[in-house]
Design a protein around this motif. Structure first.
Motif, short mmCIF file in Angstrom:
data_model
loop_
_atom_site.label_atom_id
_atom_site.label_comp_id
_atom_site.label_asym_id
_atom_site.label_seq_id
_atom_site.Cartn_x
_atom_site.Cartn_y
_atom_site.Cartn_z
N THR A 189 -108.24 -14.70 4.74
CA THR A 189 -108.48 -14.32 3.35
C THR A 189 -109.87 -14.74 2.89
O THR A 189 -110.34 -15.84 3.22
CB THR A 189 -107.42 -14.95 2.43
OG1 THR A 189 -106.13 -14.52 2.84
CG2 THR A 189 -107.66 -14.58 0.98
N ASP A 190 -110.52 -13.85 2.13
CA ASP A 190 -111.80 -14.20 1.49
C ASP A 190 -111.48 -15.14 0.32
O ASP A 190 -110.89 -14.72 -0.69
CB ASP A 190 -112.49 -12.93 0.99
CG ASP A 190 -113.89 -13.22 0.44
OD1 ASP A 190 -114.17 -14.38 0.08
OD2 ASP A 190 -114.70 -12.27 0.36
N MET A 191 -111.86 -16.41 0.43
CA MET A 191 -111.48 -17.41 -0.57
C MET A 191 -112.10 -17.12 -1.93
O MET A 191 -111.51 -17.44 -2.98
CB MET A 191 -111.87 -18.81 -0.09
CG MET A 191 -111.21 -19.22 1.23
SD MET A 191 -109.41 -19.05 1.19
CE MET A 191 -108.98 -20.24 -0.06
N GLU A 192 -113.29 -16.52 -1.94
CA GLU A 192 -113.91 -16.19 -3.23
C GLU A 192 -113.06 -15.17 -3.99
O GLU A 192 -112.92 -15.25 -5.21
CB GLU A 192 -115.32 -15.65 -2.99
CG GLU A 192 -116.31 -16.69 -2.50
CD GLU A 192 -116.48 -17.84 -3.48
OE1 GLU A 192 -116.40 -17.59 -4.71
OE2 GLU A 192 -116.68 -18.98 -3.04
N VAL A 193 -112.50 -14.21 -3.25
CA VAL A 193 -111.63 -13.22 -3.89
C VAL A 193 -110.36 -13.89 -4.44
O VAL A 193 -109.94 -13.63 -5.57
CB VAL A 193 -111.26 -12.11 -2.89
CG1 VAL A 193 -110.21 -11.17 -3.49
CG2 VAL A 193 -112.49 -11.33 -2.48
N TYR A 195 -109.98 -17.03 -5.30
CA TYR A 195 -110.34 -17.86 -6.46
C TYR A 195 -110.53 -17.00 -7.69
O TYR A 195 -110.09 -17.36 -8.80
CB TYR A 195 -111.63 -18.62 -6.16
CG TYR A 195 -111.43 -19.91 -5.39
CD1 TYR A 195 -110.39 -20.06 -4.50
CD2 TYR A 195 -112.31 -20.97 -5.56
CE1 TYR A 195 -110.21 -21.23 -3.79
CE2 TYR A 195 -112.15 -22.16 -4.85
CZ TYR A 195 -111.10 -22.28 -3.96
OH TYR A 195 -110.93 -23.43 -3.27
N ARG A 196 -111.20 -15.85 -7.52
CA ARG A 196 -111.48 -14.98 -8.67
C ARG A 196 -110.20 -14.43 -9.27
O ARG A 196 -110.04 -14.37 -10.49
CB ARG A 196 -112.40 -13.84 -8.25
CG ARG A 196 -112.85 -12.97 -9.43
CD ARG A 196 -113.91 -11.97 -9.03
NE ARG A 196 -113.38 -10.96 -8.10
CZ ARG A 196 -113.68 -10.92 -6.81
NH1 ARG A 196 -114.52 -11.80 -6.29
NH2 ARG A 196 -113.16 -9.97 -6.02
N THR A 199 -108.38 -17.28 -11.12
CA THR A 199 -109.08 -17.59 -12.36
C THR A 199 -108.79 -16.56 -13.44
O THR A 199 -108.57 -16.90 -14.61
CB THR A 199 -110.60 -17.65 -12.10
OG1 THR A 199 -110.87 -18.65 -11.11
CG2 THR A 199 -111.36 -17.99 -13.37
#
Length: 273
Positions: A189-193, A195-196, A199
């Motif tokens: 998984t893309d962690m930035e995705v 997290y977004r 959020t």
């Protein structure tokens, strides 16, 4: 007949003598008691204003206002008794002996009173705070001289004697609590995705507080998934509802956006004998 008349005359004379001797004292005593009652009410009102400025809770204010009123009125009662010629020393001695016996018979109640006064003046918690005391926890609904009432989210109440609170280890959460949620995602998984998305979910939930800011971080690298902790702050009454809403929103959003949430798997190989 004459004997009855003499008895009646003697009674009238005694009544007149008593009225002359004690009448003015009784009138003065009544005036003293009335003045004490009125002054006690005035002192109570002044105490109420002072305690409001100091932001004392309503139950504490009521208790201290009544105490101030009784103290002032009690002082005037003593003055009235002295005016009537009542000997106070024997009365005080008798009350002291009786008070000692009552104290021995009511040790538990007096212990609660002493603990209640300690809570009132030290103020380790307030009405509305969320407490954890030993095996019990809940929102503080009421604080009296004898006990403290905690409320649970299932609308039940726990009444704790004050002597069970003072001296115990207490966790005071205040008026807000931090949720401790976690969601697992696959290692690809893309962690930035992720997290977004989390959020955005927290920002849309009206129960989540903006300040303090939520905590979103990788909490554990597990055998099957990467654990993301989600720790937003909410008001105490919203604790249970917010937990369910956020978990559901994360599940639905991750499914819609294609974020994989792996489940534990075991690979079993059967070897020939």
């Amino acid at each position: 007949m004459n004997e009855q008349l003499r008895t009646l005359d003697h009674f009238k004379a005694s009544a007149i003598d008593m009225a002359v001797r004690f009448g003015p004292k009784v009138v003065v005593a009544i005036v003293i008691l009335m003045a004490g009652y009125l002054l006690g009410r005035w002192v109570g009102r002044m105490t109420e204003r002072l305690l409001r400025r100091l932001k004392f809770e309503a139950p504490v204010r009521v208790l201290l206002v009544r105490a101030a009123h009784l103290i002032v009125f009690g002082f005037f009662v003593i003055l009235a008794l002295q005016n009537l010629g009542v000997e106070l020393l024997p009365l005080i001695a008798g009350l002291g002996v009786a008070g000692a016996g009552v104290a021995l018979a009511m040790q538990g109640i007096l212990g609660n009173v002493a603990a209640g006064l300690t809570i009132i003046f030290t103020r380790p918690f307030h009405v509305g705070d969320y407490l954890s005391i030993g095996a019990e926890e809940g929102e503080v609904l009421d604080v009296t001289l004898f006990s403290t009432t905690l409320g649970h989210t299932d609308r039940s109440k726990v009444i704790i004697p004050n002597r069970k609170i003072v001296g115990e280890i207490m966790h005071n959460y205040g008026s807000i609590r931090q949720l401790d949620l976690s969601v697992g995602v696959s290692y690809g998984t893309d962690m930035e995705v992720a997290y977004r998305l989390v959020t955005a979910i927290l920002a849309e939930n009206t129960r989540v507080l903006k300040d303090p800011a939520p905590v979103i971080a990788v909490s554990n690298l597990g055998e099957f998934a990467v654990a993301i902790c989600v720790k937003p702050w909410v008001n105490v009454p919203d604790y249970v509802a917010a937990s369910g809403e956020i978990n559901r929103a994360i599940l639905e959003t991750f499914r819609r956006e294609g974020v994989e949430m792996p489940v534990p798997q075991r690979e079993i190989r059967m070897l020939g004998a």
